[in-house]
Enzyme design. Structure first.
Site, PDB file in Angstrom:
ATOM      1  N   HIS A 192       0.844  -1.189   0.000  1.00 16.39           N
ATOM      2  CA  HIS A 192       0.000   0.000   0.000  1.00 16.39           C
ATOM      3  C   HIS A 192       0.882   1.242   0.000  1.00 16.39           C
ATOM      4  CE1 HIS A 192      -3.229  -2.696   1.937  1.00 16.39           C
ATOM      5  NE2 HIS A 192      -3.411  -2.623   0.639  1.00 16.39           N
TER       6      HIS A 192
ATOM      7  N   GLU B 209       1.202   3.883   2.826  1.00 13.00           N
ATOM      8  CA  GLU B 209       1.704   3.476   4.140  1.00 13.00           C
ATOM      9  C   GLU B 209       3.230   3.553   4.145  1.00 13.00           C
ATOM     10  OE1 GLU B 209      -2.168   0.578   4.434  1.00 13.00           O
ATOM     11  OE2 GLU B 209      -0.193  -0.327   4.483  1.00 13.00           O
TER      12      GLU B 209
ATOM     13  N   HIS C 114       2.931  -3.144   7.050  1.00  9.68           N
ATOM     14  CA  HIS C 114       1.895  -2.184   6.657  1.00  9.68           C
ATOM     15  C   HIS C 114       1.885  -0.989   7.600  1.00  9.68           C
ATOM     16  CE1 HIS C 114      -0.723  -4.401   3.695  1.00  9.68           C
ATOM     17  NE2 HIS C 114       0.130  -5.336   4.045  1.00  9.68           N
TER      18      HIS C 114
ATOM     19  N   GLU D 281       1.390  -4.078  11.456  1.00  9.08           N
ATOM     20  CA  GLU D 281       0.827  -2.750  11.242  1.00  9.08           C
ATOM     21  C   GLU D 281       1.513  -1.741  12.153  1.00  9.08           C
ATOM     22  OE1 GLU D 281      -1.688  -2.015   9.177  1.00  9.08           O
ATOM     23  OE2 GLU D 281      -2.717  -3.912   8.753  1.00  9.08           O
TER      24      GLU D 281
END
Ligand SMILES: [Zn+2]
Length: 1262
Positions: free
Chosen positions: A958, A961, A1055, A1140
């Site tokens: 992504h 990010e 991420h 994350e």
């Protein structure tokens, strides 16, 4: 009588007078009551007297264990005598007045409400019902109504609704009777079905009769009537009734009357009640129209402004602002289309999905849309006409007593995978091995034998390969094979000694690999030979095709065998070759010097460099988008320089070589030359050029200023109230060919974002110091606005500028919880502080009045965009500043870092950099292999080398990010480090790393997608080799590993998370999913060891930013095609994770209350490595089976741990999910003052489950 005697437990003296009387009453229950009316009256009167005069009597009746209430209710049910009934009602009234609701609860639980309704109905049928009886009944009902959850239903079924309404109608002046009746009506109306029924019977009009006109008397009556009306108007039918009866202007006038006359603010509740009525009416479209027509905006705006100085009036301001926001006419975004301003022609369009949808409409995009508009009637995708909060105004309301809760429960569990078959890892090897064989060359280390290779002479390893791979990054021509066995050696059957060595060493050395691994490999010499031959063939190809990008050529051959020919057109290939030639020319000038400079000589000489301004790429022909000059001008550091020519601007390049060993400005520019962007960017942003040095000071989260959101919203509303103040001057617009469009009159800021990862589409000056900004959509998409990166110049000092990004889409943001924007000042950089810093004040994020087309919301209508607003006071004149959502990390930065990484290589490090494949946009997708060189080329050492478990890491699927890249940078630097820990780690594992899975998205400033307009992290189940090459080939690597029984020990995809704090992991567990989903599973289904918990647990112990509490191991259906789930299910990797990292900061641990900076992110990447080493330590002394026990030791015992702390299934984020709720509850809710809770999930005004579901898909960030 055989009934149980009036019980007198709990030490109540049996001679208690009231209890004796109750026993007497009990005995008379039944026939005796009818026969002896006088006696019953007398007994009840005595009881009443006792209770009225002695407090203890009431206590005795209501004491625990006493059956007093039953006796009283039984008598009430049995008697027909009005006087007796009244006596008993008085008794009850006395009893229920005290006891804080507990007594009322007892009354309800014994069926009291039903009896009251029964008497109400019976006596209403009398010719002349007793007024006193009606009064008492309603008083009692009003007392117990809120205690009875079924009150509304009971009232409706018994027929009591109309009795009460008629009573009110018949006694408009009887305020004594009216008050309890209205109180009961208020409780009735809380039930939506009742509200509809009452509305039909004229209750709405009735309430208006009571509240109009303005008279300052019987205010308690007025208050109750307003409450009842407010509840009635929650029904859309009733709201419509109010509109049709033209009550909206009346309500507004009434509100103004109270506003003007209630100067001492004693009647806040009445004023608020009036606003609540308006709020509920304006839930329907007709209501909003009526409100606008009645000049409601101006009335509420003005009255609210007058209320602002008085803090206690906040509730009024807040409801007013809510109404105004709702009624604010929906605007369209000032764009010709919401499709990305840039368009990329795909090799083919997928048959289904978002891209297919987009393509089925006439293509938009900068290059073509003007033409298309001529050819086809303009398709307006910015807003569709039907979008204005269309809702079924008809009531579809059912009896919803418990439905809401159930619905919530359902939607919470909706996404959990409940199919046990899908939950159990199903190794599917996918492509046949013949196809997967092409990946063998990315795993040279698995067959390396190091014969004829002097490991101790470090020169061999450090000189040759590094120079090769250094240039390889920019030129992209060589498939790097740093640790190269002489080519003739490659012909020797090197697997034979290796296999025998495996057999020798595995038992003694206890290398922690699944024992099963050895068997298949050793039984397949034939196939290995075959592979061997293939490898030679590949090597030859490489020899012949120098300077041609071999991986892609290879990919082509392998693809063509699968009938995927034509993935690159001839022209594209030629163009690439050409640019490679051009690059290599310039690189040859620079590279060798660079390679030497680093490390050995330390920082480069204090360098003052002359840079063209604007910073354009020289040396290669560049096609400028739109053809306009850059707006950067020569503001920075050079007075009087020629704006257009740009020559002569002198910039002192900050010397950061000591602080940023992986950074070099010149090298960066070289890297940019080899980067392919769709808009063909030719500029370089200064922060990427200069580099970013982590500031020394800590950066605390911003404390939210009271009322900031309200203030911003009022400023927005002013646009409507005072339209003449609005400039609406476009100062930057990608959609017009001459962008940027600014003429330098000094009255406006200059904007630019035409550089790598930039994505500003348009800037509109709305007031002198306020700008609306619009972000570009991801390419080949019409949404995903979140990431931003743009340049601002031409600012004045001492002025506060307000910036509004008006097309944000998420329903909430960390900008509401302390996150600040990042700014980079070129003036600061030149002064020796080249850094991104958290900045900005008055930051908030809220729903705005720009309508979102259902085309971009997946069919949902009536959605709005959100505004992210911040204010900025610039501190330098003639500065050039950059703003970003998070620390930028471009693809060119990655290439530069990887190139510099080579210089960190020592003779002990085995580092290989390959190009896995080309992205769709023609950018290389790098693949790194890092491990330790074997101690010697003896069998034992080579065997240990080859058999190290693999760790597979990836990041940046992504593009928005960027923090994932900083974490990855920390991991890479740690792995290449000289610390003993790093050395042990390299000796323990072979690391396979794809540091940027989505280069195209990063280059083009996308937030979430690749060039195909799709989220690449939803393509893992079935990646398309043409549209998703990086995923297709990364999965290929993993499938190859699974095939040769070398599936990695750990897989982790890095991420960033935009809505939660801290760092945490998602993993996969059948058990925890089953527990969350209530599906039935046999115990054999739940055979699962706890290995998946070990790594996150270790991380939570060593990494201050890591939070175990935020981890989740539940498998969701919407995630079934993510890397984590596919690698777990199909490749069979138990420890398959998404890690994350917050884009904001931490709310626990050492960094609590602070932003996460690049230092902390890089530290996280290093700590991840340390955690892997701990994982390894557990495995070294124990075989695999023991490992599990050991792992569970560190996390507790099997059963205990899991049952005591199963991770919570977090569908939504920690923070409240809906904005309207935030600003009003957080800043001042008049009812329940709730602090700005970061954990309570608040529900919106129009609690909308669709909203919840649709958001959850994209919000959950992996
Ligand atoms: Zn993500």
């Amino acid at each position: 009588m055989n009934k149980p005697k009036m019980s007198t437990e709990k030490g109540v003296p049996s001679n208690s007078r009231v209890l004796m009387l109750l026993s007497q009453l009990e005995r008379m229950n039944g026939d005796a009551m009818e026969k002896n009316v006088a006696m019953t009256r007398q007994v009840t009167a005595k009881i009443l007297h006792l209770i009225q005069t002695q407090e203890k009597s009431g206590k005795e009746v209501m004491s625990k264990g006493s059956s007093g209430m039953e006796v009283i209710l039984a008598s009430l049910e049995n008697t027909q005598d009005v006087q007796t009934i009244l006596n008993i009602l008085y008794i009850l009234s006395e009893l229920l007045t005290v006891g804080r609701g507990r007594r009322a609860g007892v009354f309800v639980s014994k069926g009291g409400t039903g009896i009251l309704f029964h008497i109400l109905i019976t006596s209403s049928k009398e010719l002349v019902p007793s007024e006193e009886l009606m009064l008492q009944l309603h008083s009692l009902l009003a007392k117990v109504g809120s205690k009875d959850r079924k009150f509304g239903v009971k009232a409706r079924l018994s027929g009591a609704l109309n009795v009460t309404v008629n009573l009110i109608k018949q006694n408009p002046q009887n305020s004594k009777l009216l008050l309890p009746c209205l109180q009961v009506l208020r409780v009735y109306s809380a039930n939506l079905v009742n509200a509809i029924s009452l509305g039909k019977n004229g209750a709405v009009e009735l309430m208006f009769k009571i509240i109009v006109p303005y008279i300052k008397k019987s205010t308690s009556l007025l208050k109750v009537a307003l409450d009842a009306l407010g509840a009635l108007l929650k029904s859309k039918t009733n709201a419509r009734r109010a509109v049709d009866g033209e009550y909206v202007p009346i309500l507004l006038a009434l509100y103004l009357d109270w506003h003007r006359n209630d100067t001492r603010h004693r009647h806040m509740l009445i004023r608020k009640g009036l606003l609540v009525c308006l709020r509920n009416i304006t839930n329907i479209k007709l209501g909003r129209k009526a409100f606008i027509d009645a000049d409601g905006m101006r009335i509420l705006y003005n009255s609210s402004t007058e209320c602002l100085p008085v803090r206690t009036l906040d509730p009024l301001i807040n409801i007013s602002s809510l109404i105004m926001r709702k009624c604010f006419p929906k605007n369209r975004l000032p764009l010709p289309t919401i499709k990305s301003a840039f368009h990329y022609q795909l090799p083919h369009v997928p048959a289904v999905g978002p891209v297919a949808q987009l393509y089925s409409q006439p293509p938009g995009g900068r290059k073509t849309h003007q033409l298309c508009n001529k050819l086809l009637k303009k398709v307006d995708d910015v807003v569709d006409e039907s979008d204005d909060n269309e809702e079924a105004d008809a009531d579809t309301e059912n009896d919803t007593d418990n439905e809401e809760e159930e619905k919530e429960q359902r939607s919470l569990n909706d996404d959990i995978e409940t199919d046990l078959n899908k939950l159990h890892p199903k190794k599917s090897l996918g492509r046949p091995f013949e196809e997967l064989r092409v990946y063998e060359r990315f795993f040279l280390e698995l067959s390396e034998d190091f014969q004829g290779y002097n490991i101790d002479s470090s020169k061999t390893s450090s000189t040759t390969p590094s120079s090769v791979s250094l240039s390889s990054w920019s030129a992209s021509t060589q498939s790097t094979q740093p640790i190269i066995v002489p080519r003739d050696q490659a012909l020797s059957p090197k697997h034979v000694p290796a296999l025998s060595c495996q057999a020798d060493c595995s038992p003694t050395k206890g290398i922690s690999m699944q024992p099963s691994l050895f068997a298949p490999t050793s039984t397949l010499p034939a196939s290995l030979n075959y592979l061997e031959l293939d490898a030679i063939h590949l090597t030859k190809e490489q020899d012949h095709k120098e300077n041609v990008h071999i991986p892609s050529a290879d990919t082509q051959t392998s693809l063509s065998s699968l009938n995927f020919t034509g993935s690159f057109s001839q022209e594209q290939v030629k163009e690439q070759e050409l640019s490679h030639v051009l690059e290599s020319v310039s690189i040859e000038e620079q590279m060798p010097r660079e390679a030497r400079e680093v490390k050995q000589e330390g920082p480069s000489v204090n360098s003052t460099r002359h840079i063209q301004s604007p910073l354009l790429l020289g040396g290669i022909t560049t096609r400028r988008v739109g053809g306009g000059g850059s707006n950067w001008g020569s503001d920075c550091g050079s007075e009087g320089a020629d704006d257009e020519g740009g020559e002569g601007a002198v910039l002192e390049v900050p010397d950061t070589s000591l602080l940023l060993p992986l950074h070099n400005p010149d090298l960066y520019v070289e890297m940019v030359k080899g980067t392919h962007s769709v808009p063909q960017y030719a500029e370089v942003a200064y922060p990427d050029y200069f580099g970013h040095v982590t500031p020394k000071c800590r950066e605390p989260l911003l404390e939210r200023v009271y009322g900031v959101q309200r203030l911003k919203i009022f400023q927005d509303i002013e646009r409507l109230i005072h339209p003449n103040d609005i400039l609406d001057k476009v100062v930057y617009d990608l959609d017009i060919p001459s962008c940027p469009v600014i003429e330098g009159n000094g009255e406006s800021l200059k904007f630019n974002s035409q550089f790598e990862s930039g994505n500003l589409r348009k800037a509109v000056q709305v007031r002198k110091y306020e700008y609306d900004l619009l972000l570009n959509s991801d390419i080949n998409s019409n949404h995903h606005h979140q990431w931003f990166y743009f340049e601002v110049s031409g600012m004045r000092v001492g002025t506060t500028y307000r910036f509004n990004i008006i097309n944000s889409e998420k329903s909430n943001s960390q900008f509401n919880y302390g996150m600040q924007v990042l700014m980079y000042s070129v003036q600061e950089a030149i002064s020796g502080r080249p850094c991104w810093a958290r900045t900005g004040t008055d930051i908030c994020y809220y729903k705005n009045h720009f309508a979102r087309s259902s085309i971009a919301t997946g069919g949902q209508k009536g959605k709005s965009y959100y505004t992210m607003t911040f204010s900025m006071n610039f501190s330098h004149k003639d500065d050039v500043c950059y703003f970003a959502y998070h620390y930028p990390y471009t693809y060119s930065t990655l290439k530069m870092h990887l190139s510099k990484l080579e210089a960190l290589r020592t003779s002990q490090i085995y580092l290989r950099q390959d190009v896995l494949c080309k992205s769709l946009g023609g950018n290389d997708c790098p693949l790194l292999t890092i491990t330790a060189m074997p101690d010697s080329n003896s069998n034992d050492h080579v065997c240990q080398f080859r058999n190290r478990p693999l760790i597979f890491l990836s990041a940046r699927v992504h593009p928005g990010e960027t923090n994932a890249s900083w974490v990855m940078k920390g991991t890479l630097e740690f792995l290449m480090g000289i610390s003993p820990l790093a050395a042990s780690l390299r000796e323990a594992y072979i690391f396979k790393i794809v540091p940027m899975l989505n280069p195209d998205g990063v280059v083009n400033g996308n937030h979430r997608c690749s060039l195909s307009g799709e989220d690449l992290n939803r393509q893992w189940q079935n990646p398309n080799p043409e549209l998703h090459p990086t995923i297709y080939h990364t999965k290929g690597l993993l499938q190859y590993l699974a095939h040769i029984q070398r599936a990695p020990l750990v897989f982790c995809d890095y991420h960033g998370h935009s809505r939660k704090k801290n760092v945490f992991m998602y993993g996969c567990s059948v058990k925890e999913t089953v527990w969350q989903s209530d599906i039935k599973a046999t115990s054999s289904d739940l055979q699962e060891d706890l290995g998946y918990r070990a790594l996150p647990k270790i991380l939570s112990q060593i990494a201050p930013a890591f939070s175990m509490a935020s981890c989740s191991f539940v498998v969701e259906r919407s995630k079934e095609s993510t890397a984590r789930v596919v690698v777990w299910r199909e490749i069979g990797v138990q420890r398959s994770y998404t890690m994350e990292s917050t884009l904001c900061g931490c709310d626990q641990g050492k960094y609590k209350g602070l932003h996460m900076g690049t230092r902390e992110l890089e530290e996280m990447g290093a700590q991840f490595c340390v955690a892997l080493l701990r994982l390894k330590r557990l495995t070294v002394l124990h075989n695999h089976q023991h490992l599990l026990d050991l792992e569970s030791d560190i996390i507790g015992t099997h059963t205990k741990v899991v049952s005591s702390s199963p991770t919570t299934y977090v569908m939504e984020e920690d923070e409240p999910s809906f904005l309207e709720a935030i600003d009003y509850s957080a800043e001042s809710n008049d009812e329940d003052v709730e602090p700005e809770s970061e954990h309570g999930v608040e529900v919106s005004e129009n609690s909308n489950h669709q909203d919840h579901q649709s958001d959850s898909e994209t919000n959950h960030r992996d």
